[in-house]
Design a protein around this motif. Structure first.
Motif, PDB file in Angstrom:
ATOM      1  N   MET A 164       0.784  -1.464   0.464  1.00 24.63           N
ATOM      2  CA  MET A 164      -0.239   0.340   0.145  1.00 24.63           C
ATOM      3  C   MET A 164       0.780   1.163   0.185  1.00 24.63           C
ATOM      4  O   MET A 164       1.497   1.653   0.369  1.00 24.63           O
ATOM      5  CB  MET A 164      -0.369   0.345   1.664  1.00 24.63           C
ATOM      6  N   LYS A 165       0.617   2.714  -0.098  1.00 22.01           N
ATOM      7  CA  LYS A 165       0.984   3.064  -0.165  1.00 22.01           C
ATOM      8  C   LYS A 165       1.171   3.731   1.024  1.00 22.01           C
ATOM      9  O   LYS A 165      -0.005   4.545   1.854  1.00 22.01           O
ATOM     10  CB  LYS A 165       0.217   4.905  -1.369  1.00 22.01           C
ATOM     11  N   ARG A 166       3.071   4.178   1.263  1.00 26.34           N
ATOM     12  CA  ARG A 166       2.942   4.447   3.153  1.00 26.34           C
ATOM     13  C   ARG A 166       2.052   5.363   3.100  1.00 26.34           C
ATOM     14  O   ARG A 166       2.050   6.478   4.469  1.00 26.34           O
ATOM     15  CB  ARG A 166       3.836   4.254   2.927  1.00 26.34           C
ATOM     16  N   ILE A 167       1.914   6.374   2.128  1.00 30.14           N
ATOM     17  CA  ILE A 167       1.463   8.144   2.762  1.00 30.14           C
ATOM     18  C   ILE A 167       0.042   7.687   3.452  1.00 30.14           C
ATOM     19  O   ILE A 167      -0.155   9.077   3.837  1.00 30.14           O
ATOM     20  CB  ILE A 167       1.491   8.636   0.939  1.00 30.14           C
ATOM     21  N   ILE A 168      -0.600   7.137   2.751  1.00 27.84           N
ATOM     22  CA  ILE A 168      -1.788   6.843   3.281  1.00 27.84           C
ATOM     23  C   ILE A 168      -2.113   6.710   5.480  1.00 27.84           C
ATOM     24  O   ILE A 168      -2.482   7.425   5.205  1.00 27.84           O
ATOM     25  CB  ILE A 168      -1.857   5.254   3.435  1.00 27.84           C
ATOM     26  N   ASP A 204      -4.386  12.348 -11.993  1.00 24.67           N
ATOM     27  CA  ASP A 204      -6.044  11.680 -11.755  1.00 24.67           C
ATOM     28  C   ASP A 204      -5.905  10.159 -11.284  1.00 24.67           C
ATOM     29  O   ASP A 204      -6.459   9.906 -10.371  1.00 24.67           O
ATOM     30  CB  ASP A 204      -6.685  12.046 -12.205  1.00 24.67           C
ATOM     31  N   ILE A 205      -4.899   9.165 -11.933  1.00 24.34           N
ATOM     32  CA  ILE A 205      -4.823   7.659 -11.727  1.00 24.34           C
ATOM     33  C   ILE A 205      -4.951   7.717 -10.576  1.00 24.34           C
ATOM     34  O   ILE A 205      -5.300   6.739  -9.375  1.00 24.34           O
ATOM     35  CB  ILE A 205      -4.680   7.148 -13.190  1.00 24.34           C
ATOM     36  N   GLY A 206      -3.327   8.559 -10.224  1.00 32.31           N
ATOM     37  CA  GLY A 206      -3.101   8.089  -8.678  1.00 32.31           C
ATOM     38  C   GLY A 206      -3.556   8.445  -8.207  1.00 32.31           C
ATOM     39  O   GLY A 206      -3.401   7.733  -5.989  1.00 32.31           O
ATOM     40  N   ARG A 207      -4.095   9.229  -8.098  1.00 37.31           N
ATOM     41  CA  ARG A 207      -5.086   9.759  -7.106  1.00 37.31           C
ATOM     42  C   ARG A 207      -6.756   9.327  -6.487  1.00 37.31           C
ATOM     43  O   ARG A 207      -7.019   8.543  -5.436  1.00 37.31           O
ATOM     44  CB  ARG A 207      -5.338  11.507  -6.569  1.00 37.31           C
ATOM     45  N   PHE A 208      -7.036   8.948  -7.453  1.00 37.46           N
ATOM     46  CA  PHE A 208      -8.437   7.532  -7.354  1.00 37.46           C
ATOM     47  C   PHE A 208      -7.761   6.192  -6.506  1.00 37.46           C
ATOM     48  O   PHE A 208      -8.937   6.231  -5.746  1.00 37.46           O
ATOM     49  CB  PHE A 208      -8.578   7.667  -8.958  1.00 37.46           C
ATOM     50  N   TRP A 209      -6.944   6.413  -6.937  1.00 33.81           N
ATOM     51  CA  TRP A 209      -6.479   4.830  -6.338  1.00 33.81           C
ATOM     52  C   TRP A 209      -5.844   5.359  -4.780  1.00 33.81           C
ATOM     53  O   TRP A 209      -6.767   4.704  -3.782  1.00 33.81           O
ATOM     54  CB  TRP A 209      -4.872   4.624  -7.055  1.00 33.81           C
ATOM     55  N   GLU A 210      -5.273   6.738  -4.499  1.00 40.94           N
ATOM     56  CA  GLU A 210      -5.260   6.895  -2.858  1.00 40.94           C
ATOM     57  C   GLU A 210      -6.447   7.109  -2.747  1.00 40.94           C
ATOM     58  O   GLU A 210      -6.509   6.794  -1.715  1.00 40.94           O
ATOM     59  CB  GLU A 210      -4.416   8.282  -2.706  1.00 40.94           C
ATOM     60  N   ALA A 211      -7.036   7.946  -3.106  1.00 40.15           N
ATOM     61  CA  ALA A 211      -9.607   7.753  -2.143  1.00 40.15           C
ATOM     62  C   ALA A 211      -9.476   6.607  -2.084  1.00 40.15           C
ATOM     63  O   ALA A 211     -10.622   6.385  -0.950  1.00 40.15           O
ATOM     64  CB  ALA A 211      -9.936   9.078  -3.278  1.00 40.15           C
ATOM     65  N   LEU A 212      -9.643   5.592  -2.850  1.00 38.52           N
ATOM     66  CA  LEU A 212     -10.883   4.550  -2.334  1.00 38.52           C
ATOM     67  C   LEU A 212      -9.093   3.817  -1.293  1.00 38.52           C
ATOM     68  O   LEU A 212      -9.991   3.058  -0.856  1.00 38.52           O
ATOM     69  CB  LEU A 212     -10.032   3.632  -3.896  1.00 38.52           C
ATOM     70  N   TYR A 213      -7.788   3.485  -1.335  1.00 37.52           N
ATOM     71  CA  TYR A 213      -7.332   3.303   0.036  1.00 37.52           C
ATOM     72  C   TYR A 213      -7.701   3.976   1.287  1.00 37.52           C
ATOM     73  O   TYR A 213      -8.074   3.504   1.567  1.00 37.52           O
ATOM     74  CB  TYR A 213      -5.800   2.957  -0.757  1.00 37.52           C
ATOM     75  N   ASN A 262       2.275   5.078 -11.249  1.00 39.50           N
ATOM     76  CA  ASN A 262       3.597   5.050 -11.051  1.00 39.50           C
ATOM     77  C   ASN A 262       4.355   5.054  -9.003  1.00 39.50           C
ATOM     78  O   ASN A 262       4.393   4.285  -9.351  1.00 39.50           O
ATOM     79  CB  ASN A 262       3.811   5.691 -11.908  1.00 39.50           C
ATOM     80  N   SER A 263       3.025   5.592  -9.759  1.00 43.85           N
ATOM     81  CA  SER A 263       3.317   6.847  -7.911  1.00 43.85           C
ATOM     82  C   SER A 263       3.082   5.487  -6.221  1.00 43.85           C
ATOM     83  O   SER A 263       3.877   5.093  -5.915  1.00 43.85           O
ATOM     84  CB  SER A 263       2.862   7.765  -6.808  1.00 43.85           C
ATOM     85  N   GLU A 264       2.309   4.134  -6.583  1.00 43.87           N
ATOM     86  CA  GLU A 264       2.516   2.934  -5.717  1.00 43.87           C
ATOM     87  C   GLU A 264       3.606   2.003  -6.810  1.00 43.87           C
ATOM     88  O   GLU A 264       4.272   1.412  -5.306  1.00 43.87           O
ATOM     89  CB  GLU A 264       1.181   2.080  -6.709  1.00 43.87           C
ATOM     90  N   LEU A 265       4.165   1.924  -7.857  1.00 41.14           N
ATOM     91  CA  LEU A 265       5.187   1.354  -8.260  1.00 41.14           C
ATOM     92  C   LEU A 265       6.185   1.822  -7.782  1.00 41.14           C
ATOM     93  O   LEU A 265       6.949   0.253  -6.871  1.00 41.14           O
ATOM     94  CB  LEU A 265       5.148   1.278  -9.162  1.00 41.14           C
ATOM     95  N   VAL A 266       5.947   2.807  -7.223  1.00 43.43           N
ATOM     96  CA  VAL A 266       7.307   3.104  -6.996  1.00 43.43           C
ATOM     97  C   VAL A 266       8.105   2.621  -5.223  1.00 43.43           C
ATOM     98  O   VAL A 266       8.561   2.548  -4.572  1.00 43.43           O
ATOM     99  CB  VAL A 266       7.676   4.899  -6.946  1.00 43.43           C
ATOM    100  N   LEU A 267       6.203   2.913  -4.549  1.00 39.54           N
ATOM    101  CA  LEU A 267       6.008   2.815  -2.808  1.00 39.54           C
ATOM    102  C   LEU A 267       6.152   1.495  -2.167  1.00 39.54           C
ATOM    103  O   LEU A 267       7.105   1.225  -1.525  1.00 39.54           O
ATOM    104  CB  LEU A 267       4.901   3.829  -2.884  1.00 39.54           C
ATOM    105  N   ASN A 268       5.150   1.408  -3.465  1.00 43.26           N
ATOM    106  CA  ASN A 268       5.428  -0.475  -3.010  1.00 43.26           C
ATOM    107  C   ASN A 268       6.577  -1.578  -3.834  1.00 43.26           C
ATOM    108  O   ASN A 268       6.256  -1.542  -4.634  1.00 43.26           O
ATOM    109  CB  ASN A 268       4.204  -0.830  -3.424  1.00 43.26           C
TER     110      ASN A 268
END
Length: 535
Positions: free
Chosen positions: A1-5, A95-104, A517-523
């Motif tokens: 998961m994105k650690r920024i959560i 917007d793809i990255g933030r969509f993913w973030e909002a759901l998580y 891509n932000s998820e691929l970098v952090l995870n």
């Protein structure tokens, strides 16, 4: 998961007050679970936080019915390249990255509620209600993830530390198994009816912004229909879709609003319509003060207007395709409601309606949400209080018809009746009176009946963010988009032929969004080798 959560997931602290609606509670601060969930009020406020991500810019405030839902029913004006609006983007798109973030973020908030559900001293029935709503919402966020990204990490505990071990992608079937588990467990826990808890007069007025048994059952029918289609193709789920839709129909709590346009006028006027609108995402106010929970229905996807007072400002950024327009016959009242038959012209501060000509189909904006009916004043340029309809009763009727057709290798009498009820309402006819001028023929072959359902869903739910989802589960999204491009190039007026851009850009990769891509970098558990095909 994105650690920024971890930095964003801790829940709202504002106590519930006697306000108009349950969800009319706004975050002002964050607290750790150790100092939260100590009272029933704090638990309810945390539940508001779980609901809140449904109103995010990338979910139902805008994204899920506009730029994240590109299909063959609309196009963006004056955009032909280098934009998500025409499916010309990559895995780095914000917007793809933030969509993913909002759901998580929604999932993490639900996990925190579930983990702390037993902390406060409170009535056990109310505790069960909160648990049911949190379970359902966690599952719904996973449904949106699975529908748009495929298999995703299954995170069933809240984030406690930014150094937690990240999770790999789960198989799509396992994500759906968890969705079914959570929603099925939620069904007996939530209430049949939700009322505004601030209403002490017990007026019996229902409202549709919180989860009820009908909402759970209706969404379970949708989940099962999705599983029965592409890419899982689990045909056994048609039976479950039928059973869940029957629960809603047989509850006796719901009925079609006899006037199609009134559904959306009611939404503009903030009038509850729980018989038709089973579940809505609530929006409030106009974002002019400290309360920032406004929506955008009828603004980015409305009729172009510069008049801030009446009808109200709209960018009018989205136009219909001729394909959608031509799906309606001339007697279908939904056509000229969903697709505005006029434009606004303002001269000397006076705004009037000017009809489009028969040749000006591609010029037409979305007319479904008309700001002239809004009741929250003053109207502002960018936000309004119009709720988004996630589940309507007509959807349940059509889901039953589709499932019955698949199970029985052709429609039964109920399937035909439910489809015809929706068609009759669309032609301003009594919904329970047979009418050969609008009813489908009896005894259609299963493929032909499915085609009727597909077309009816396009007409009934135009611009409600369902078309892309439907086309993908039916396995025809790419072909429909590609043929749309061919049609527009061949027959649209020359000045509108750029509307073919999204269709030309559509390929098999567009069946899913890329893992950001932000998820691929952090995870590190999701590497480039796990990226969705084509991205």
């Amino acid at each position: 998961m994105k650690r920024i959560i971890y930095l964003m997931c801790i829940l709202f602290t504002l106590p519930l007050t006697s306000c108009k609606k349950f969800l009319e509670t706004e975050p002002t601060d964050f607290k750790t679970p150790e100092n939260h969930f100590n009272t029933e009020s704090e638990l309810n406020t945390a539940l508001v936080g779980v609901y809140n991500k449904l109103a995010d810019e990338r979910t139902y405030r805008r994204g899920l019915f506009t730029y994240l839902a590109i299909s063959d029913e609309f196009f963006y004006r004056n955009v032909s390249t280098a934009s998500i609006y025409v499916l010309d983007f990559d895995a780095a798109h914000v917007d793809i990255g933030r969509f993913w973030e909002a759901l998580y973020q929604g999932i993490d908030r639900a996990n925190a509620v579930l983990e702390n559900i037993n902390k406060p001293v409170m009535d056990e029935q109310r505790r069960s209600n909160v648990r049911g709503e949190a379970l359902f919402l966690r599952a719904y966020y996973y449904f949106l993830l699975a529908d748009n990204f495929g298999g995703v990490p299954l995170k069933l505990a809240s984030t406690k530390s930014p150094t937690e071990v990240p999770l790999p992608r789960a198989a799509l079937k396992d994500v759906y198994a968890q969705i079914l588990k959570d929603m099925t467990e939620a069904y007996p826990l939530v209430l049949d009816v939700k009322k505004d808890p601030s209403d002490k007069t017990d007026t019996g007025i229902e409202y549709s912004e919180r989860i009820t048994k009908s909402a759970v059952a209706g969404i379970l029918a949708k989940v099962c229909l999705t599983m029965a289609g592409q890419p899982l193709n689990d045909q056994s789920k048609y039976t479950e879709a039928l059973q869940w839709s029957e629960k809603v129909i047989n509850s006796g709590r719901h009925a079609l609003n006899t006037d199609y346009k009134q559904i959306f006028i009611n939404a503009a006027k903030d009038v509850q319509d729980p018989k038709e609108c089973i579940w809505e995402v609530g929006f409030y106010g106009n974002n002019t003060g400290t309360f920032m929970q406004g929506g955008t229905l009828g603004i980015s996807n409305g009729i172009t207007s510069t008049d801030l007072v009446d009808p109200g400002y709209s960018t009018g950024s989205i136009n219909t395709t001729a394909r959608l327009y031509n799906l309606y016959d001339a007697t279908d009242v939904r056509r000229d409601w969903c697709i505005a038959p006029f434009r606004y012209t303002t001269t000397n501060n006076v705004t009037t309606q000017t009809p489009w000509t028969a040749a000006q189909i591609y010029d037409r904006n979305i007319g479904k949400w008309r700001r002239t009916y809004e009741s929250v004043m003053p109207k502002t340029k960018d936000f309004n209080a119009v709720n988004f309809p996630v589940l309507r009763y007509s959807d349940v009727l059509l889901m039953y018809a589709e499932a019955a057709n698949a199970i029985n290798n052709g429609p039964n009498a109920l399937a035909e009746n439910y489809l015809n009820q929706v068609r009759r309402r669309g032609h301003n006819k009594p919904v329970n009176v047979a009418d050969p001028t609008v009813d489908v023929a009896t005894g259609l072959a299963p493929a032909r009946f499915l085609e009727e359902i597909q077309n009816e869903r396009a007409r009934e739910f135009a611009f409600e963010g369902m078309r892309q989802h439907d086309l993908k589960r039916w396995g025809i999204y790419v072909s429909k988009m590609n043929t749309l491009a061919t049609e527009i190039t061949a027959s649209a007026p020359s000045n509108w032929r750029y509307a073919s851009s999204a269709g030309k850009n559509t390929s098999a990769r567009n069946l899913l969004f890329p893992i950001p891509n932000s998820e691929l970098v952090l995870n590190p558990e999701i590497g480039v080798h796990d990226q969705n095909p084509g991205w």
